[in-house]
Motif scaffolding. Sequence first.
Motif, PDB file in Angstrom:
ATOM      1  N   ILE A 177       0.836  -1.196   0.000  1.00 50.08           N
ATOM      2  CA  ILE A 177       0.000   0.000   0.000  1.00 50.08           C
ATOM      3  C   ILE A 177       0.877   1.254   0.000  1.00 50.08           C
ATOM      4  O   ILE A 177       0.656   2.188  -0.772  1.00 50.08           O
ATOM      5  CB  ILE A 177      -0.941  -0.012   1.226  1.00 50.08           C
TER       6      ILE A 177
ATOM      7  N   ARG B 265       3.882   1.551  -1.053  1.00 49.45           N
ATOM      8  CA  ARG B 265       4.561   1.658  -2.341  1.00 49.45           C
ATOM      9  C   ARG B 265       3.644   2.265  -3.398  1.00 49.45           C
ATOM     10  O   ARG B 265       4.038   3.171  -4.144  1.00 49.45           O
ATOM     11  CB  ARG B 265       4.995   0.262  -2.768  1.00 49.45           C
ATOM     12  N   ALA B 266       2.391   1.773  -3.427  1.00 49.18           N
ATOM     13  CA  ALA B 266       1.453   2.273  -4.429  1.00 49.18           C
ATOM     14  C   ALA B 266       1.075   3.726  -4.141  1.00 49.18           C
ATOM     15  O   ALA B 266       0.884   4.519  -5.052  1.00 49.18           O
ATOM     16  CB  ALA B 266       0.204   1.388  -4.457  1.00 49.18           C
ATOM     17  N   ALA B 267       0.989   4.079  -2.843  1.00 49.99           N
ATOM     18  CA  ALA B 267       0.554   5.433  -2.490  1.00 49.99           C
ATOM     19  C   ALA B 267       1.664   6.457  -2.688  1.00 49.99           C
ATOM     20  O   ALA B 267       1.412   7.585  -3.092  1.00 49.99           O
ATOM     21  CB  ALA B 267       0.072   5.459  -1.038  1.00 49.99           C
TER      22      ALA B 267
ATOM     23  N   LEU C  10      -5.733   4.162  -5.092  1.00 50.69           N
ATOM     24  CA  LEU C  10      -4.307   3.998  -5.392  1.00 50.69           C
ATOM     25  C   LEU C  10      -4.046   3.739  -6.856  1.00 50.69           C
ATOM     26  O   LEU C  10      -3.200   4.328  -7.469  1.00 50.69           O
ATOM     27  CB  LEU C  10      -3.723   2.865  -4.547  1.00 50.69           C
TER      28      LEU C  10
ATOM     29  N   ALA D 162       3.659  -2.469  -7.696  1.00 53.46           N
ATOM     30  CA  ALA D 162       2.471  -1.695  -7.335  1.00 53.46           C
ATOM     31  C   ALA D 162       1.304  -2.008  -8.280  1.00 53.46           C
ATOM     32  O   ALA D 162       0.588  -1.122  -8.718  1.00 53.46           O
ATOM     33  CB  ALA D 162       2.776  -0.195  -7.314  1.00 53.46           C
TER      34      ALA D 162
END
Lengths: 304, 329
Positions: A150, A152-154, B30, B284
Amino acid sequence: MTDVLTRAWQSDIAFEFRRSPAAIGAAAVLLLFLAAAVVPDALAPVPVFDLTRIALRDAFLPPAWMEGGSPAFLLGTDAQGRDLLSAIIYGARVSMLVGAASVLLSVLIGVPLGLIAGYRGGWADALIMRAADIQLTFPAILVAVIFDGIARAALGGVAHERLAVPLLILAIGITGWVQYARTVRGATMVERGRDYVAAAALIGRRQGAIMLRHILPNVLTPVLVLATINLAVAIILEATLSFVGLGIPPTQPSLGTLIRVGNDYLLSGEWWIVIFPGIALLLLVLAVNLLGDWLRDALNPALQ
Amino acid sequence: MIAYVLSRLWQAALVMLVVIGLAFVLFTYLGDPVVGILGADSSEAARAAIRSELGLDRPMPVQFLDYLGRVLSGDFGVSYRLGRPVDVILAERVPATVELALAGMALALLLGIPLGILTALRRRSAGAQALLGVSLLGISVPSFFMGVLLIWLFSVTFDLLPSFGRGETVDLWGWSTGLLTLSGWRSLILPAITIAVFQIAMMMRLVRAEMLEVLRKDFIRFARARGLSDRAVHLRHALRNTLVPVVTIAGLQLGSVIGFAVITESVFQWPGLGLLFLQSVAAADVPVMSAYLVLIAAVFVTINLVVDLLYLWIDPRLRADGGLEAARR
């Protein structure tokens, strides 16, 4: 001063300690690792992060006792010609720092929540314990990986890289709070009914003060035991995340990162690059586990 | 009893709802699917058009219900990294993980339970003490390092077993199994041991502790006083009462095996769900991440539910109201 030392030496816990060879051995190993964490420069033969001191022609040297090894590099060198023993000393430092910080974070989250749940009861208790149940549905490693994913994606790749260490501590710390909350909650519910708590309430101490000053000191023993055992768990988690590439980047490697990097050379025969950091990790975890087991038994005579 | 079962079902549903909510938040905030479809240099007008076409401009509760409906029908969107539907990718990976987890679990049960019983019954013997020491080593070795050690020994040094992959697989009505070929079995050995070592050690220690606890109980003393043989006391009285908590432990172990599979799959490049998940986290790839989250939550919630209900069925004492909660504390 000598009086204090004499009394400490004669205390029950010191007696238990002197009787247990496993505890003494574990403590000795742990002291060595602690020394590595506090003064790595004094222990490490080569400052491995000083780029002027490493040379590529020293790369892939086997341990000193093997053919082709050099006495300057006791455990051999890695692909960049870095002294492996020194890399392990610095790596153990990172591993212990991250492990200890994560455990501290778990304690700081879990203990207050457990106190509140146990002392207040009612909806606060229900909410906290339900959250604990939900988290316990998943193994710690998955919680940590999901948290990292999370983040990393954010944050995106670059920001994530810069914040890798604090994020890792956060990810591991979050996985651990449930145990402390549960333990402290149970102990608090017992203590809440004691006379001294009623007396404190009677003289008008506020709830917060009763929880922190009166109840907290009486529920800390199991927290100490849990924290010791969980330090081993946290160190393993950190190493595991670093090994799969979700932890500490290779610029400031922990033991797990060293194993990850060294693993690339296992199949081509340079086994020492991966095996020695692994053995160091194993020794560290084993020492912490032994000491934790001993502490649990020493503080809880009922279990013997 | 019925009240307990209902509250347990409600709790399971609640966990699933929270996890799907988390997956929804992940998926919606996201990963921007619009950028995924059009690319980063698309115009704002084109994005708005796609957004309304996909229904992303609707109120949040509506979107969540829509997401919930799609999740329940198995539609998790398209992977950013692989460009294929997530449910198809997941389905391909399931057999590898299931076979690995079951093999590891079988090893843990077949070795852990007998060793635990043995070390409890012969607790003073040198052998039992040695086994206990080895088991401490077993729970201290990080599983990824166990895998590295095994590869070093059996793949690199002695060249006996493969160090990565599943070997040859056979397609069995859509289920690709490695259990029908020699190379499949050879490939399974090292990962299964890697995953099992910690579990064997853990199982052995828990069974031993449980058995020692039971052996101290009064009914064991009375059974001995009645003149029953050691064998009868151990097997009929002690073992039976030990196995009740072992069911719980075994269930939770299965969950932990699936958790550990992530690591083992990474060490051995085992093409299962765990490896897919790690690769998706590193890239991701939000749709795959959120789908894995929901899938794995469903597995864990089911395991926990079954374990709790089994427990209830095995141990009649717990059927009184609140019995299980009380027994756990």
